[in-house]
Design a protein around this motif. Structure first.
Motif: not given
Length: 613
Positions: A246-252, A283-292, A297-298
């Motif tokens: 739940l804590l992780r979900a809030l952060g995401w 930008t859309v592709v980079l945002v998606r890749r940044a999310q991954v 990292i986590g």
């Protein structure tokens, strides 16, 4: 800071120290792959803008760049995985050797009885595979950081404020770190319960326990206990996982909201003509890749956090071994060539728990050439006394003197080279028959003449003929010996050294048949007399069999960790104390009459005792 330096030193040792070429190759290929997969959206941008603007050269360049970078990224990813797997394997072998060296570099075995030492050792044993992945996780983190740098730079080329979105990934990162803390605390809390559950699983699934479990109908009860324990662990783990999730979900959620706001901003700018369609797609592709990347990292930092906890246990073992090494280096005492006066214990106290010592103020003098028998009930401290004399335990108080030399000042290897011991809990090596005996004197591990001589002293020559390959028969892979045969090998192992100062046999005939026991002691008695006559060897016997005990020059009675009686067999019977009581019980059980209580007193006299209690 000091901990960070030690962690970095370990990473460097597992990487460049163990396999420098593999480390360099894996890092280089990983970074190249990260750059390629992060830059290919730039090719997509060129291709899209060229197509919209009818710029064929931009379309071709964009298509070639996109294909080249994408293929290069995947090839590098596959190659990097193989290189990192090889590096991890080498790091794992190095770590196992390092841990084994740290364990065996500590003199004695007292550390195996200390809860704190065992806690760190068990953690390392559980997580040695995880720790061997330290270089892999570090390389993965480096690759992720390279990808993020590229993402930030490319986003900045679209609209500079967008670059700040990358730092929004710090939110789930820090939330993950906070969420991991209860998990680590829960792991520590449940460690004992998990160990018990593992033990129960071992007992209920190992063939050796089968006969007793079925005879006593204990299997069902143990299974119920295992289920209850597993259920308790599962519930606690589920609650912890739910809270952490739940804590992780809030952060995401916060992270996703910020990125969606960034994409909406780029869409608005595209509609107003301030941003091209290619920049929007990039930008859309980079945002998606940044999310991954932030998810990786986590995950990677979580693994590194667990590794960091494990590394602390490795450093603890290193510090413990270093302290023990300093003490061992200070030991400069020299032993004589053979015993002249004997061995003496002065006010020796020892225990694993200071509040409950196993031995209390033991005073005993054993003249050179003496055979000593130690008797007492189970738990009286007999085996502990044997291991103390063997230098495997260090006295908490008091001193052990060998011809006047304090044993604490003698390097442990120097003393171990001068003694031979057959322990009650003897080892069963998966080696050949001959090597099982030869281990008792490593320089003569494969000396068949010496091995046969040692076997003859314990009436064990028949063991050689029971196997087709004789001394070269490998005792593993289903090759079985009886308990008595294994004990004969252990006794022969103790007979390998020709001139020990101290020979100790802890319950030497517990698994032997009476006929074998009689033959053993006939052979052994002659050997003991020769060693005593030529080298002043002291022989220590621990036994519950009074037929063995009564032949000793000196009998030492231990009761609740204290010496309560000493003397010869006849003398102790005449005193009618605890020894006489034990002897009468033994005689009644075995149907043997009590012998006359006459006999010469031994020359040996215990220090601090006048022949009474």
């Amino acid at each position: 800071m000091r901990r960070a330096r030690r962690n970095w030193r370990l990473l460097d040792e597992l990487g460049r120290g163990v396999a420098p070429r593999w480390m360099l190759a894996a890092t280089t290929v990983s970074v190249a792959g990260a750059l390629s997969l992060s830059l290919y959206p730039f090719g997509l941008r060129m291709f899209t803008d060229g197509f919209v603007g009818d710029d064929r050269s931009a379309v071709v360049i964009g298509a070639v760049l996109m294909a080249l970078l994408y293929v290069t990224g995947w090839v590098c990813g596959g190659l990097s995985a193989n290189l990192v797997a090889g590096l991890t394997e080498r790091a794992g072998m190095h770590l196992r050797c390092q841990i084994a060296d740290l364990i065996n570099s500590v003199p004695g075995i007292g550390h195996f009885e200390r809860p704190e030492y065992l806690r760190h050792l068990e953690l390392l044993q559980e997580r040695v595979k995880l720790l061997s992945g330290y270089p892999r996780q570090a390389i993965a983190l480096l690759g992720v950081l390279v990808r993020l740098v590229v993402v930030v730079v490319l986003l900045a080329t679209v609209y500079p404020p967008l670059a700040t979105l990358a730092f929004a990934g710090l939110i789930p990162y820090f939330v993950d770190r906070v969420a991991d803390r209860p998990k680590h605390r829960l792991d520590a809390t449940l460690r004992e319960q998990r160990r018990l559950a593992d033990d129960l699983f071992t007992v209920t699934t190992t063939p050796g326990y089968g006969p007793e479990l079925r005879t006593y109908r204990a299997a069902e009860d143990l299974l119920r206990r295992q289920v209850r324990l597993a259920t308790r662990i599962a519930r606690a783990t589920a609650v912890g996982a739910a809270a952490s999730g739940l804590l992780r979900a809030l952060g995401w959620m916060v992270f996703a909201s910020l990125f969606l706001a960034g994409i909406a901003l780029v869409i608005v700018r595209t509609a107003e003509g301030e941003t091209s369609l290619g920049q929007l797609l990039m930008t859309v592709v980079l945002v998606r890749r940044a999310q991954v990347q932030f998810a990786q990292i986590g995950e990677t930092t979580s693994q590194l956090g667990t590794i960091s906890v494990t590394v602390r246990s490795l450093h603890w073992l290193e510090d413990y071994a270093k302290r023990s090494g300093v003490r061992a280096a200070d030991a400069a005492g020299r032993l004589p060539g053979s015993l002249r006066s004997g061995i003496e214990l002065r006010s020796v106290t020892f225990g694993f728990d200071p509040a409950r010592p196993v031995l209390h103020e033991v005073d005993l003098r054993i003249p050179a050439g003496t055979t000593v028998a130690i008797v007492g009930e189970n738990g009286a401290g007999k085996t502990t006394l044997v291991k103390l004399l063997a230098g495997l335990y260090a006295a908490d108080e008091g001193t052990v003197l060998v011809d006047g030399v304090d044993l604490a000042t003698v390097p442990a290897p120097a003393w171990h080279e001068r003694i031979s011991v057959a322990f009650q809990d003897f080892a069963r090596y998966e080696l050949t028959v001959g090597q099982n005996v030869g281990v008792g004197d490593l320089p003569r591990l494969d000396d068949e003449e010496a091995i046969r001589s040692a076997l003859a002293r314990v009436d064990g020559t028949g063991l050689v003929g029971t196997h087709p390959a004789g001394l070269h028969e490998l005792l593993s892979g289903g090759t079985g010996l009886s308990g008595g045969q294994w004990q004969q090998l252990a006794l022969a192992r103790a007979m390998m050294r020709d001139a020990p100062m101290l020979l100790m046999l802890d319950e030497p005939t517990a698994s032997l048949a009476p006929a074998v026991e009689q033959a053993l002691f006939e052979n052994y008695t002659e050997s003991a007399r020769r060693l005593a006559r030529e080298h002043g060897t002291v022989t220590v016997l621990v036994s519950h069999r009074f037929a063995t005990v009564r032949t000793a020059d000196l009998i030492v009675v231990l009761r609740e960790g204290r010496i309560t009686e000493t003397g010869g067999h006849a003398q102790l019977l005449a005193r009618d104390g605890y020894y006489a009581e034990l002897f009468r019980m033994h005689a009644a059980i075995h149907g043997r009459p009590l012998p006359p209580s006459t006999g010469a007193l031994p020359d040996a006299a215990p220090a601090g005792h006048d022949g009474g209690n």
